[in-house]
Design an enzyme around this catalytic site. Structure first.
Site, PDB file in Angstrom:
ATOM      1  N   GLY A  31       0.803  -1.219   0.000  1.00  0.00           N
ATOM      2  CA  GLY A  31       0.000   0.000   0.000  1.00  0.00           C
ATOM      3  C   GLY A  31       0.833   1.263   0.000  1.00  0.00           C
ATOM      4  O   GLY A  31       2.013   1.237  -0.306  1.00  0.00           O
ATOM      5  N   HIS A  37       4.319   1.527  -8.046  1.00  0.00           N
ATOM      6  CA  HIS A  37       3.362   0.420  -7.972  1.00  0.00           C
ATOM      7  C   HIS A  37       2.464   0.422  -9.221  1.00  0.00           C
ATOM      8  O   HIS A  37       2.181  -0.617  -9.801  1.00  0.00           O
ATOM      9  CB  HIS A  37       2.442   0.572  -6.747  1.00  0.00           C
ATOM     10  CG  HIS A  37       3.145   0.530  -5.425  1.00  0.00           C
ATOM     11  ND1 HIS A  37       3.231   1.630  -4.602  1.00  0.00           N
ATOM     12  CD2 HIS A  37       3.778  -0.475  -4.774  1.00  0.00           C
ATOM     13  CE1 HIS A  37       3.884   1.296  -3.494  1.00  0.00           C
ATOM     14  NE2 HIS A  37       4.234   0.039  -3.573  1.00  0.00           N
ATOM     15  N   ASP A 152      13.463  -3.372  -5.812  1.00  0.00           N
ATOM     16  CA  ASP A 152      13.851  -4.323  -4.768  1.00  0.00           C
ATOM     17  C   ASP A 152      14.548  -5.492  -5.460  1.00  0.00           C
ATOM     18  O   ASP A 152      14.003  -6.589  -5.571  1.00  0.00           O
ATOM     19  CB  ASP A 152      12.608  -4.777  -3.999  1.00  0.00           C
ATOM     20  CG  ASP A 152      11.933  -3.602  -3.321  1.00  0.00           C
ATOM     21  OD1 ASP A 152      12.377  -3.199  -2.251  1.00  0.00           O
ATOM     22  OD2 ASP A 152      10.962  -3.049  -3.905  1.00  0.00           O
ATOM     23  N   ARG A 189       8.158   4.934   1.601  1.00  0.00           N
ATOM     24  CA  ARG A 189       8.850   5.562   2.741  1.00  0.00           C
ATOM     25  C   ARG A 189       9.329   6.986   2.431  1.00  0.00           C
ATOM     26  O   ARG A 189       9.683   7.712   3.361  1.00  0.00           O
ATOM     27  CB  ARG A 189      10.039   4.712   3.178  1.00  0.00           C
ATOM     28  CG  ARG A 189       9.639   3.423   3.870  1.00  0.00           C
ATOM     29  CD  ARG A 189      10.860   2.686   4.384  1.00  0.00           C
ATOM     30  NE  ARG A 189      10.520   1.438   5.064  1.00  0.00           N
ATOM     31  CZ  ARG A 189      10.362   0.264   4.447  1.00  0.00           C
ATOM     32  NH1 ARG A 189      10.513   0.173   3.145  1.00  0.00           N
ATOM     33  NH2 ARG A 189      10.053  -0.820   5.142  1.00  0.00           N
TER      34      ARG A 189
END
Ligand code: AMP
Length: 281
Positions: A31, A37, A152, A189
């Site tokens: 989320g 995303h 990632d 973040r």
């Protein structure tokens, strides 16, 4: 767009609509959605998948309780973005749904050193949590295609290794990192950075680009020293900067050591941890 919060509801829908016979494209997220995303979502839509996105802040992958506590939660805005992108299903399970008390242990997968280096070394238990939640989510959604971000890098290599060992075929589609205009890799973040930290943060990628442009001429050991020095001088606290073989994640000593090489970095600004990487070869 349908929103399901329980495994039973989601499974009933998928079975009723016989969707397990279609190509389900799956985008697992925690989320606080951003354009990074959404680039995975777009890729799935372009492939004409039946697109399912999950939003689940997986508590067991956080090695730092403060990080979990302040992880941004923006459910309403997330749903609006996904609705606008015309995805088919959002899965928003609770912790109890994902880890029921009668949960079976996950199979014994083998990762060798992949889970031990870089993020594995600096975030003890992190990948155990990632592997567990991914196995659980994949067993529920049973997608044909899984979309993951190269942001990632280590995570998608590890999940790729897990998919090779699973009993049904799932095709992993790694997607390029989406960046802000100043080069900073988008991350949930980033919203936790102070304005002053946000100004400094793009230096991370700037230095990675410098590494890429000099990697053939300057010995890698020297480059590593330089990166550590520059990041520290800019106010970062460096966890690691590694130049590794993209497949084994083992550090290379020279540019000729592997057919494909990636530079990966993790560093703190204040107590916000940022990661990024760049493909060198
Ligand atoms: P997260 O919500 O951080 O767990 O990320 C969910 C998925 O989105 C993972 O596969 C990430 O690698 C991917 N992702 C996160 N940030 C980006 C980005 N800036 N660009 C592309 N993919 C991303």
């Amino acid at each position: 767009m349908l929103v399901f919060r329980t495994v039973a509801e989601l499974n009933a829908h998928l079975e009723k609509a016989k969707l397990f016979d279609y190509t389900i494209g799956f985008i697992p997220t925690m989320g606080a959605l951003h354009e990074g995303h959404m680039s995975l979502v777009k890729c799935s839509k372009l492939n004409k998948d039946y697109t399912i996105c999950s939003i689940f802040v997986n508590p067991i992958q956080f090695n730092n309780p403060l990080d979990l506590e302040r992880y941004p939660k923006t459910e309403e805005a997330d749903l609006a973005l996904l609705e606008a992108a015309k995805i088919d299903v959002v899965f928003l399970p609770s912790v109890q749904e994902i880890y029921p008390s009668n949960d079976l242990p996950i199979p014994n997968f083998h990762f060798g050193q992949l889970t031990q280096v870089m993020e594995g070394a600096f975030r003890p238990g992190h990948f155990d949590g990632v592997i567990k939640v991914m196995y659980r989510l994949l067993s529920i959604v049973k997608p044909k295609r899984l979309y993951m971000g190269l942001k990632d890098f280590q995570q998608q290599i590890i999940i790729g290794k897990m998919l090779e060992q699973m009993e049904y075929p799932i095709h992993l589609i790694p997607c390029e990192t989406t960046r802000d205009i100043d080069g900073l890799a988008l991350s949930s973040r980033n919203s936790l950075l102070t304005p002053a930290q946000r100004k400094v943060a793009p230096i991370l990628y700037k230095i990675l680009k410098e590494v890429k442009s000099r990697a053939k001429q300057v010995p890698l050991g020297e480059l590593k020293h330089l990166v550590n020095f520059k990041l520290t001088a800019s106010g970062f606290k460096v966890d690691y900067f590694e130049v590794v073989n993209t497949q084994t994640l083992i550090p290379v000593q020279s540019f000729e050591d592997a057919p494909s090489i990636v530079a990966c970095v993790a560093a703190y600004l204040g107590d916000i941890r940022l990661i990024d990487n760049i493909l060198l070869k």
